[in-house]
Design a protein around this motif. Structure first.
Motif, PDB file in Angstrom:
ATOM      1  N   TRP A  46       0.546  -0.852   0.153  1.00  0.00           N
ATOM      2  CA  TRP A  46       0.329  -0.044   0.013  1.00  0.00           C
ATOM      3  C   TRP A  46       1.090   1.300  -0.187  1.00  0.00           C
ATOM      4  CZ3 TRP A  46      -0.556   3.342   3.970  1.00  0.00           C
ATOM      5  CH2 TRP A  46      -1.114   4.369   4.255  1.00  0.00           C
ATOM      6  N   VAL A  47       0.388   2.226  -0.678  1.00  0.00           N
ATOM      7  CA  VAL A  47       1.126   3.662  -0.521  1.00  0.00           C
ATOM      8  C   VAL A  47       0.493   4.339   0.092  1.00  0.00           C
ATOM      9  CG1 VAL A  47       2.475   5.391  -2.609  1.00  0.00           C
ATOM     10  CG2 VAL A  47       2.718   2.615  -2.413  1.00  0.00           C
ATOM     11  N   ALA A  48      -0.903   4.507  -1.001  1.00  0.00           N
ATOM     12  CA  ALA A  48      -1.257   5.843   0.020  1.00  0.00           C
ATOM     13  C   ALA A  48      -3.052   5.791  -0.712  1.00  0.00           C
ATOM     14  CB  ALA A  48      -1.309   6.906  -0.795  1.00  0.00           C
ATOM     15  N   SER A  49      -3.860   6.603   0.524  1.00  0.00           N
ATOM     16  CA  SER A  49      -5.442   6.108   0.120  1.00  0.00           C
ATOM     17  C   SER A  49      -5.826   8.041  -0.076  1.00  0.00           C
ATOM     18  CB  SER A  49      -6.158   5.327   1.381  1.00  0.00           C
ATOM     19  OG  SER A  49      -5.270   4.345   1.084  1.00  0.00           O
ATOM     20  N   ILE A  50      -6.882   8.105  -0.466  1.00  0.00           N
ATOM     21  CA  ILE A  50      -7.520   9.271  -0.087  1.00  0.00           C
ATOM     22  C   ILE A  50      -9.182   8.317   0.434  1.00  0.00           C
ATOM     23  CG2 ILE A  50      -7.925  10.030  -2.364  1.00  0.00           C
ATOM     24  CD1 ILE A  50      -7.535  12.238  -2.022  1.00  0.00           C
ATOM     25  N   MET A  51     -10.609   9.440   0.424  1.00  0.00           N
ATOM     26  CA  MET A  51     -11.302   8.935   1.344  1.00  0.00           C
ATOM     27  C   MET A  51     -12.047   9.499   0.542  1.00  0.00           C
ATOM     28  SD  MET A  51     -10.819   6.210   3.720  1.00  0.00           S
ATOM     29  CE  MET A  51      -8.987   6.323   3.371  1.00  0.00           C
ATOM     30  N   SER A  52     -13.805   8.753   0.425  1.00  0.00           N
ATOM     31  CA  SER A  52     -14.615   9.774  -0.532  1.00  0.00           C
ATOM     32  C   SER A  52     -14.982  10.560   0.234  1.00  0.00           C
ATOM     33  CB  SER A  52     -15.796   8.646  -0.462  1.00  0.00           C
ATOM     34  OG  SER A  52     -16.491   7.893   0.611  1.00  0.00           O
ATOM     35  N   VAL A  53     -15.071  11.002   1.166  1.00  0.00           N
ATOM     36  CA  VAL A  53     -15.592  12.200   1.892  1.00  0.00           C
ATOM     37  C   VAL A  53     -14.542  12.919   2.783  1.00  0.00           C
ATOM     38  CG1 VAL A  53     -18.073  11.398   1.615  1.00  0.00           C
ATOM     39  CG2 VAL A  53     -16.444  11.505   4.063  1.00  0.00           C
ATOM     40  N   GLY A  54     -14.026  14.375   2.805  1.00  0.00           N
ATOM     41  CA  GLY A  54     -13.763  14.514   3.728  1.00  0.00           C
ATOM     42  C   GLY A  54     -11.776  15.085   3.491  1.00  0.00           C
ATOM     43  N   ASN A  55     -12.035  14.426   2.569  1.00  0.00           N
ATOM     44  CA  ASN A  55     -10.789  14.757   1.824  1.00  0.00           C
ATOM     45  C   ASN A  55      -9.353  13.942   2.047  1.00  0.00           C
ATOM     46  OD1 ASN A  55      -9.117  15.157  -0.546  1.00  0.00           O
ATOM     47  ND2 ASN A  55      -8.699  17.269   0.477  1.00  0.00           N
ATOM     48  N   VAL A  56      -9.621  13.827   3.787  1.00  0.00           N
ATOM     49  CA  VAL A  56      -9.138  12.689   4.235  1.00  0.00           C
ATOM     50  C   VAL A  56      -7.801  11.889   3.890  1.00  0.00           C
ATOM     51  CG1 VAL A  56      -8.610  10.859   5.983  1.00  0.00           C
ATOM     52  CG2 VAL A  56     -10.735  12.326   6.245  1.00  0.00           C
ATOM     53  N   ARG A  57      -6.641  11.635   3.972  1.00  0.00           N
ATOM     54  CA  ARG A  57      -5.515  11.447   2.889  1.00  0.00           C
ATOM     55  C   ARG A  57      -4.517  10.425   4.209  1.00  0.00           C
ATOM     56  NH1 ARG A  57      -3.809  15.735  -1.539  1.00  0.00           N
ATOM     57  NH2 ARG A  57      -5.514  17.175  -0.665  1.00  0.00           N
ATOM     58  N   LYS A  58      -3.879   9.118   3.211  1.00  0.00           N
ATOM     59  CA  LYS A  58      -2.553   8.796   4.594  1.00  0.00           C
ATOM     60  C   LYS A  58      -1.846   8.255   3.436  1.00  0.00           C
ATOM     61  CE  LYS A  58      -6.332   7.351   8.108  1.00  0.00           C
ATOM     62  NZ  LYS A  58      -6.555   5.893   8.654  1.00  0.00           N
ATOM     63  N   HIS A  59      -0.438   8.220   3.766  1.00  0.00           N
ATOM     64  CA  HIS A  59       0.594   7.605   3.098  1.00  0.00           C
ATOM     65  C   HIS A  59       1.096   7.080   4.168  1.00  0.00           C
ATOM     66  CE1 HIS A  59      -0.410  11.704   1.114  1.00  0.00           C
ATOM     67  NE2 HIS A  59      -0.621  11.390   0.422  1.00  0.00           N
ATOM     68  N   ALA A  60       2.050   6.171   3.053  1.00  0.00           N
ATOM     69  CA  ALA A  60       2.809   5.415   3.788  1.00  0.00           C
ATOM     70  C   ALA A  60       4.490   6.124   4.324  1.00  0.00           C
ATOM     71  CB  ALA A  60       3.235   4.123   2.878  1.00  0.00           C
ATOM     72  N   ASP A  61       4.781   5.636   5.579  1.00  0.00           N
ATOM     73  CA  ASP A  61       6.237   6.447   6.265  1.00  0.00           C
ATOM     74  C   ASP A  61       6.732   6.589   4.679  1.00  0.00           C
ATOM     75  OD1 ASP A  61       5.584   4.349   8.834  1.00  0.00           O
ATOM     76  OD2 ASP A  61       4.391   6.108   8.354  1.00  0.00           O
ATOM     77  N   SER A  62       7.013   5.096   3.991  1.00  0.00           N
ATOM     78  CA  SER A  62       7.955   5.091   2.842  1.00  0.00           C
ATOM     79  C   SER A  62       7.935   6.243   1.841  1.00  0.00           C
ATOM     80  CB  SER A  62       8.215   3.937   2.344  1.00  0.00           C
ATOM     81  OG  SER A  62       6.545   3.670   1.573  1.00  0.00           O
ATOM     82  N   VAL A  63       6.619   7.054   2.218  1.00  0.00           N
ATOM     83  CA  VAL A  63       6.521   7.760   1.184  1.00  0.00           C
ATOM     84  C   VAL A  63       6.171   9.549   1.610  1.00  0.00           C
ATOM     85  CG1 VAL A  63       5.944   5.837  -0.917  1.00  0.00           C
ATOM     86  CG2 VAL A  63       4.012   7.419   0.213  1.00  0.00           C
ATOM     87  N   GLN A  64       5.751   9.119   2.849  1.00  0.00           N
ATOM     88  CA  GLN A  64       5.115  10.123   3.269  1.00  0.00           C
ATOM     89  C   GLN A  64       6.678  11.913   2.350  1.00  0.00           C
ATOM     90  OE1 GLN A  64       2.293  10.198   5.778  1.00  0.00           O
ATOM     91  NE2 GLN A  64       2.458  12.259   5.552  1.00  0.00           N
ATOM     92  N   GLY A  65       5.876  12.565   2.387  1.00  0.00           N
ATOM     93  CA  GLY A  65       6.304  13.726   2.515  1.00  0.00           C
ATOM     94  C   GLY A  65       6.836  13.945   1.374  1.00  0.00           C
ATOM     95  N   ARG A  66       6.666  12.875   0.394  1.00  0.00           N
ATOM     96  CA  ARG A  66       7.735  13.292  -0.989  1.00  0.00           C
ATOM     97  C   ARG A  66       6.673  12.915  -2.021  1.00  0.00           C
ATOM     98  NH1 ARG A  66      10.309   8.984  -3.117  1.00  0.00           N
ATOM     99  NH2 ARG A  66       9.995   7.130  -1.483  1.00  0.00           N
ATOM    100  N   PHE A  67       5.438  11.579  -1.324  1.00  0.00           N
ATOM    101  CA  PHE A  67       4.322  11.518  -2.591  1.00  0.00           C
ATOM    102  C   PHE A  67       2.983  12.375  -1.712  1.00  0.00           C
ATOM    103  CE2 PHE A  67       5.357   6.801  -4.332  1.00  0.00           C
ATOM    104  CZ  PHE A  67       6.485   7.774  -5.110  1.00  0.00           C
ATOM    105  N   THR A  68       2.314  12.894  -2.691  1.00  0.00           N
ATOM    106  CA  THR A  68       0.957  13.415  -2.110  1.00  0.00           C
ATOM    107  C   THR A  68      -0.707  12.943  -3.357  1.00  0.00           C
ATOM    108  OG1 THR A  68       1.982  15.185  -1.932  1.00  0.00           O
ATOM    109  CG2 THR A  68      -0.348  15.638  -2.127  1.00  0.00           C
ATOM    110  N   ILE A  69      -1.772  12.125  -2.840  1.00  0.00           N
ATOM    111  CA  ILE A  69      -2.172  12.067  -3.788  1.00  0.00           C
ATOM    112  C   ILE A  69      -4.264  12.520  -3.339  1.00  0.00           C
ATOM    113  CG2 ILE A  69      -3.722  10.562  -1.154  1.00  0.00           C
ATOM    114  CD1 ILE A  69      -4.161   8.022  -3.145  1.00  0.00           C
ATOM    115  N   SER A  70      -4.355  12.484  -4.447  1.00  0.00           N
ATOM    116  CA  SER A  70      -5.278  13.469  -4.458  1.00  0.00           C
ATOM    117  C   SER A  70      -6.794  13.279  -5.365  1.00  0.00           C
ATOM    118  CB  SER A  70      -4.937  14.930  -5.506  1.00  0.00           C
ATOM    119  OG  SER A  70      -4.316  14.629  -6.275  1.00  0.00           O
TER     120      SER A  70
END
Length: 115
Positions: A46-70
């Motif tokens: 898993w790399v990253a997720s974005i929820m259907s509401v609230g624009n809640v996002r999570k990123h794996a530690d390995s990519v945190q600060g470098r990758f952004t899901i939108s």
């Protein structure tokens, strides 16, 4: 239901890429969207997720600060902006749409980070 990824390619370490995943055949805005990747000889992670509401996002530690899901629900598209790419980011990247027990996967797009 169809998910089509694009945007992969060959990039040098430190470079950037933006992956896109367009969904069709389902109510895109209702689904959570995620990115996964699978490197050669390794399990899919898993790399990253974005929820259907609230624009809640999570990123794996390995990519945190470098990758952004939108996501752009008007375009039925989820993105993965990848900056400061490293050799270990080389993998096939997959998007997934999921909601409760329902899920669908794209076919993947190859990212190669190499000098």
């Amino acid at each position: 239901v169809q998910l089509v990824e694009s945007g992969g390619g060959l990039v040098q370490p430190g470079g950037s890429l933006r992956l896109s995943c367009v969904g069709s055949g389902f109510r895109f805005s209702h689904f959570h969207m995620s990115w996964y990747r699978q490197a050669p000889g390794k399990e899919r992670e898993w790399v990253a997720s974005i929820m259907s509401v609230g624009n809640v996002r999570k990123h794996a530690d390995s990519v945190q600060g470098r990758f952004t899901i939108s996501r752009d629900n008007a375009k039925n598209t989820v993105y993965l902006q990848m900056n400061s790419l490293k050799l270990e980011d080389t993998a096939v990247y997959y998007c997934k749409a999921h909601l409760q027990d329902a899920e669908a996967w794209g076919q993947g797009t190859q990212v190669i980070v190499s000098s």
